[in-house]
Design an enzyme around this catalytic site. Structure first.
Site, short mmCIF file in Angstrom:
data_model
loop_
_atom_site.label_atom_id
_atom_site.label_comp_id
_atom_site.label_asym_id
_atom_site.label_seq_id
_atom_site.Cartn_x
_atom_site.Cartn_y
_atom_site.Cartn_z
N TYR A 186 -2.52 -11.69 14.73
CA TYR A 186 -2.54 -10.48 13.90
C TYR A 186 -3.82 -9.67 14.17
CZ TYR A 186 -3.24 -7.59 9.73
OH TYR A 186 -3.49 -6.54 8.88
N THR A 226 -8.22 -3.41 10.04
CA THR A 226 -8.44 -4.54 9.13
C THR A 226 -9.72 -5.34 9.43
OG1 THR A 226 -7.57 -6.76 8.62
CG2 THR A 226 -6.81 -5.78 10.65
N LYS A 252 -4.26 -5.87 15.99
CA LYS A 252 -4.88 -4.73 15.30
C LYS A 252 -6.07 -4.17 16.08
CE LYS A 252 -2.56 -4.22 11.31
NZ LYS A 252 -2.16 -2.98 10.64
N ASP A 278 0.82 -1.22 0.00
CA ASP A 278 0.00 0.00 0.00
C ASP A 278 0.85 1.27 0.00
OD1 ASP A 278 -2.01 -1.82 0.23
OD2 ASP A 278 -2.80 -1.08 2.14
N GLN A 294 3.56 -6.17 10.74
CA GLN A 294 3.78 -7.59 10.41
C GLN A 294 2.38 -7.98 9.93
OE1 GLN A 294 3.74 -10.76 9.39
NE2 GLN A 294 2.83 -11.33 11.35
N SER A 295 2.17 -8.00 8.62
CA SER A 295 0.81 -8.05 8.08
C SER A 295 0.37 -9.43 7.62
CB SER A 295 0.70 -7.07 6.91
OG SER A 295 1.29 -7.63 5.74
N GLU A 325 -9.76 -8.37 9.62
CA GLU A 325 -9.36 -9.49 10.48
C GLU A 325 -9.82 -9.26 11.93
OE1 GLU A 325 -7.46 -12.54 10.00
OE2 GLU A 325 -8.29 -12.15 8.03
N ALA A 380 2.78 0.49 8.36
CA ALA A 380 3.77 -0.53 8.75
C ALA A 380 3.11 -1.60 9.60
CB ALA A 380 4.91 0.11 9.53
N MET A 396 9.15 0.69 13.95
CA MET A 396 7.95 0.83 14.79
C MET A 396 8.20 0.33 16.22
SD MET A 396 5.79 2.25 12.83
CE MET A 396 4.30 2.18 13.81
P1 NAP Z 1 2.88 -5.13 3.59
O1 NAP Z 1 3.02 -5.23 2.11
O2 NAP Z 1 3.16 -6.32 4.43
O3 NAP Z 1 3.76 -3.90 4.08
C1 NAP Z 1 4.02 -3.67 5.43
C2 NAP Z 1 5.26 -2.84 5.56
O4 NAP Z 1 5.53 -2.65 6.96
C3 NAP Z 1 6.51 -3.46 4.95
O5 NAP Z 1 7.10 -2.54 4.06
C4 NAP Z 1 7.42 -3.71 6.15
O6 NAP Z 1 8.76 -3.44 5.91
C5 NAP Z 1 6.91 -2.66 7.14
N1 NAP Z 1 7.30 -3.01 8.51
C6 NAP Z 1 7.16 -4.21 9.13
N2 NAP Z 1 7.68 -4.16 10.37
C7 NAP Z 1 8.16 -2.90 10.55
C8 NAP Z 1 8.81 -2.25 11.60
N3 NAP Z 1 9.11 -2.88 12.76
N4 NAP Z 1 9.16 -0.95 11.45
C9 NAP Z 1 8.90 -0.30 10.28
N5 NAP Z 1 8.30 -0.88 9.23
C10 NAP Z 1 7.91 -2.17 9.36
O7 NAP Z 1 1.37 -4.67 3.95
P2 NAP Z 1 0.28 -3.92 3.01
O8 NAP Z 1 -0.50 -4.97 2.30
O9 NAP Z 1 0.93 -2.83 2.27
O10 NAP Z 1 -0.69 -3.33 4.12
C11 NAP Z 1 -0.46 -2.05 4.69
C12 NAP Z 1 -1.11 -1.99 6.05
O11 NAP Z 1 -2.51 -2.24 5.93
C13 NAP Z 1 -0.61 -3.02 7.06
O12 NAP Z 1 -0.64 -2.41 8.33
C14 NAP Z 1 -1.64 -4.14 7.02
O13 NAP Z 1 -1.67 -4.82 8.24
C15 NAP Z 1 -2.89 -3.34 6.77
N6 NAP Z 1 -3.96 -4.02 6.03
C16 NAP Z 1 -3.68 -4.59 4.83
C17 NAP Z 1 -4.72 -5.16 4.10
C18 NAP Z 1 -4.48 -5.77 2.75
O14 NAP Z 1 -5.35 -6.50 2.28
N7 NAP Z 1 -3.37 -5.46 2.08
C19 NAP Z 1 -6.04 -5.12 4.61
C20 NAP Z 1 -6.26 -4.51 5.84
C21 NAP Z 1 -5.22 -3.94 6.53
P3 NAP Z 1 9.71 -4.37 5.01
O15 NAP Z 1 9.33 -4.04 3.60
O16 NAP Z 1 11.05 -3.88 5.38
O17 NAP Z 1 9.43 -5.78 5.40
O1 F7E Z 2 -5.26 -15.39 2.88
C1 F7E Z 2 -6.53 -18.79 2.31
C2 F7E Z 2 -6.25 -18.38 3.75
O2 F7E Z 2 -2.94 -14.66 3.37
C3 F7E Z 2 -6.55 -15.28 2.33
C4 F7E Z 2 -3.63 -9.47 4.88
O3 F7E Z 2 -3.36 -8.41 4.01
O4 F7E Z 2 -5.98 -9.42 4.40
C5 F7E Z 2 -4.84 -10.26 4.38
O5 F7E Z 2 -5.01 -11.38 5.23
C6 F7E Z 2 -7.28 -16.61 2.47
C7 F7E Z 2 -7.24 -17.23 3.88
O6 F7E Z 2 -4.84 -12.97 3.34
C8 F7E Z 2 -3.50 -20.29 1.03
O7 F7E Z 2 -6.50 -19.45 4.65
C9 F7E Z 2 -5.60 -20.79 1.12
O8 F7E Z 2 -8.52 -17.71 4.16
O9 F7E Z 2 -4.05 -13.89 1.24
P1 F7E Z 2 -4.17 -14.23 2.66
P2 F7E Z 2 -5.59 -12.78 4.74
O10 F7E Z 2 -5.20 -13.79 5.73
O11 F7E Z 2 -7.05 -12.66 4.45
C10 F7E Z 2 -6.35 -8.91 5.68
C11 F7E Z 2 -7.56 -8.03 5.52
C12 F7E Z 2 -5.21 -8.25 6.38
O12 F7E Z 2 -5.38 -7.31 7.15
C13 F7E Z 2 -3.89 -8.92 6.29
O13 F7E Z 2 -2.83 -8.03 6.60
O14 F7E Z 2 -6.65 -17.54 1.62
N1 F7E Z 2 -5.46 -19.58 1.71
N2 F7E Z 2 -4.41 -21.27 0.69
C14 F7E Z 2 -4.17 -19.24 1.66
N3 F7E Z 2 -3.53 -18.14 2.09
C15 F7E Z 2 -2.19 -18.06 1.89
N4 F7E Z 2 -1.55 -16.94 2.28
N5 F7E Z 2 -1.50 -19.08 1.28
C16 F7E Z 2 -2.09 -20.22 0.83
O15 F7E Z 2 -1.45 -21.12 0.29
#
Ligand code: NAP
Ligand code: F7E
Length: 336
Positions: free
Chosen positions: A151, A126, A155, A14, A84-85, A128, A82, A60
């Site tokens: 996770y 999120t 959050k 993001d 551990q997502s 979650e 930021a 962080m």
């Molecule tokens: P992401 O790709 O996993 O990016 C997270 C970033 O946080 C990475 O660049 C990571 O750094 C950094 N980070 C981890 N630990 C850190 C620390 N101790 N200090 C500073 N930076 C740190 O996640 P994203 O998909 O872009 O999501 C952005 C945010 O939205 C996250 O907070 C996630 O939990 C939340 N979120 C995501 C989704 C989704 O579907 N994508 C949905 C709901 C909420 P490195 O690159 O160095 O590892």
């Molecule tokens: O899993 C199923 C798994 O890891 C989605 C993060 O961005 O969105 C994300 O979390 C689904 C789950 O995303 C595999 O069990 C099946 O039901 O892509 P995912 P997530 O867990 O929904 C939320 C909103 C966030 O906030 C989080 O940061 O897919 N699944 N087989 C699998 N998932 C993974 N990763 N790998 C598999 O092989």
């Protein structure tokens, strides 16, 4: 006057999309990254923003680095992305997940409170947090939280701390309760990108099969480029608030697989997908379907990219990556 923003998590998925949006709006963008011996700028490169972001090092989990960051930049807006997502890793990394996702947010909120209390704050909350809770099949801002992973639990703490700083100190703090959003720069451990990467490789004969976990889970998937617009819109409101951002359309992993394979002309993928229990979660969230009604009515936000377009965009990007890789001549080292 030019606005200044800090984005934490700048090298993730993001961060680069949000940086691109803010740069287009003429913001000065500071991106917080962890210290790495070899930082990976692939995602900011993909969106062509690496040279326009001012990168700063911090963590962080290191409160001092965040106090210094806010005191020296005094940003108008802070977007805390930021984390551990990865949900799947959060059982084994529960403590790190808590330190980054919960206490890290407290550190950042304190830094703003002490050094820039008028700065606006966005917290990446999120879906979650809901776990399997819903109201008549749909999650809204008033659905109660019942997280199912370390996770999700981490959050929930950050969510309430963000609300608390708003209520206790009158700060402009907002939670974006974002449902799953994906893109061509999604991390490869997440299921959508794992699939698009594998489908491209299988199509090109570079991989035989993909191993996955639970194919029946349903997620409400949107496009990351659309979702960062909602983040910005929240901070343009007169007051902070909590908004759910989703498409309202759940799809199963099976449906994602089906569309991805069909996109490359493979109709029957049953022999190309295997199940490996290691990819199953100790506690699963079975289905998510969010109502973005408040975000639509208050912010004027709407998703633009459909599920079908998202799948096609991701598979096409991974096919293109493989094409470029194949065309890049092997590097030869001349003896000197
Ligand atoms: P992401 O790709 O996993 O990016 C997270 C970033 O946080 C990475 O660049 C990571 O750094 C950094 N980070 C981890 N630990 C850190 C620390 N101790 N200090 C500073 N930076 C740190 O996640 P994203 O998909 O872009 O999501 C952005 C945010 O939205 C996250 O907070 C996630 O939990 C939340 N979120 C995501 C989704 C989704 O579907 N994508 C949905 C709901 C909420 P490195 O690159 O160095 O590892
Ligand atoms: O899993 C199923 C798994 O890891 C989605 C993060 O961005 O969105 C994300 O979390 C689904 C789950 O995303 C595999 O069990 C099946 O039901 O892509 P995912 P997530 O867990 O929904 C939320 C909103 C966030 O906030 C989080 O940061 O897919 N699944 N087989 C699998 N998932 C993974 N990763 N790998 C598999 O092989």
């Amino acid at each position: 006057m030019q606005k200044t923003a800090i984005i934490t998590g700048i090298l993730g998925q993001d961060g680069p999309y949000l940086a691109k949006l803010l740069l287009e709006k003429d913001y000065r963008v500071f991106g917080l990254m962890q210290r790495h011996s070899a930082p990976n700028f692939e995602n900011t490169d993909w969106l062509g923003v690496t040279d326009k972001i001012e990168f700063v090092t911090g963590d962080m989990t290191d409160e001092g680095s965040l106090l210094h960051l806010v005191r020296s930049i005094r940003p108008a807006e802070v977007y805390n992305l930021a984390a551990q997502s990865f949900v799947g890793a959060s059982w084994d990394l529960a403590r790190v997940t808590t330190e980054v996702n919960s206490l890290g947010v407290l550190h950042l909120l304190n830094a703003l409170k002490y050094h820039q209390p008028t700065g606006k704050f966005y917290q990446a909350a999120t879906s979650e947090m809901f776990g399997n809770n819903h109201d008549n099949g749909v999650q809204t801002e008033t659905t109660s939280f019942r997280p199912r992973s370390p996770y999700g639990i981490s959050k929930v703490y950050a969510y309430w701390m963000t609300v608390n700083f708003r209520e206790s100190f009158g700060m402009h703090t907002s939670n974006g309760i974002l449902f799953n959003h994906e893109s061509p720069i999604r991390g490869k451990e997440f299921v959508t990108r794992k699939i698009s990467d594998a489908v491209a490789k299988i199509k090109l004969g570079l991989q035989d099969k993909i191993m996955l976990g639970n194919l029946d889970a349903k997620r409400d998937w949107g496009f990351a480029g659309d979702y960062v617009e909602a983040m910005w819109m929240m901070l343009q409101q007169p007051e902070g608030g909590d908004y759910l951002v989703a498409t309202g359309e759940p799809h199963s992993i099976r449906e994602f697989l089906d569309l991805a394979f069909k996109h490359v002309g493979i109709d029957d993928w049953s022999d190309l997908v295997g199940i490996d229990p290691r990819f199953k979660r100790p506690a699963e969230i079975h289905a998510l379907k969010g109502s973005p009604q408040k975000a639509t009515e208050t912010l004027g936000w709407k998703p633009k990219v459909s599920f079908e377009e998202l799948v096609a965009m991701m598979v096409d990007a991974d096919l293109e990556r493989q094409r470029v890789k194949a065309e890049t001549p092997a590097f030869s080292v001349k003896a000197v």
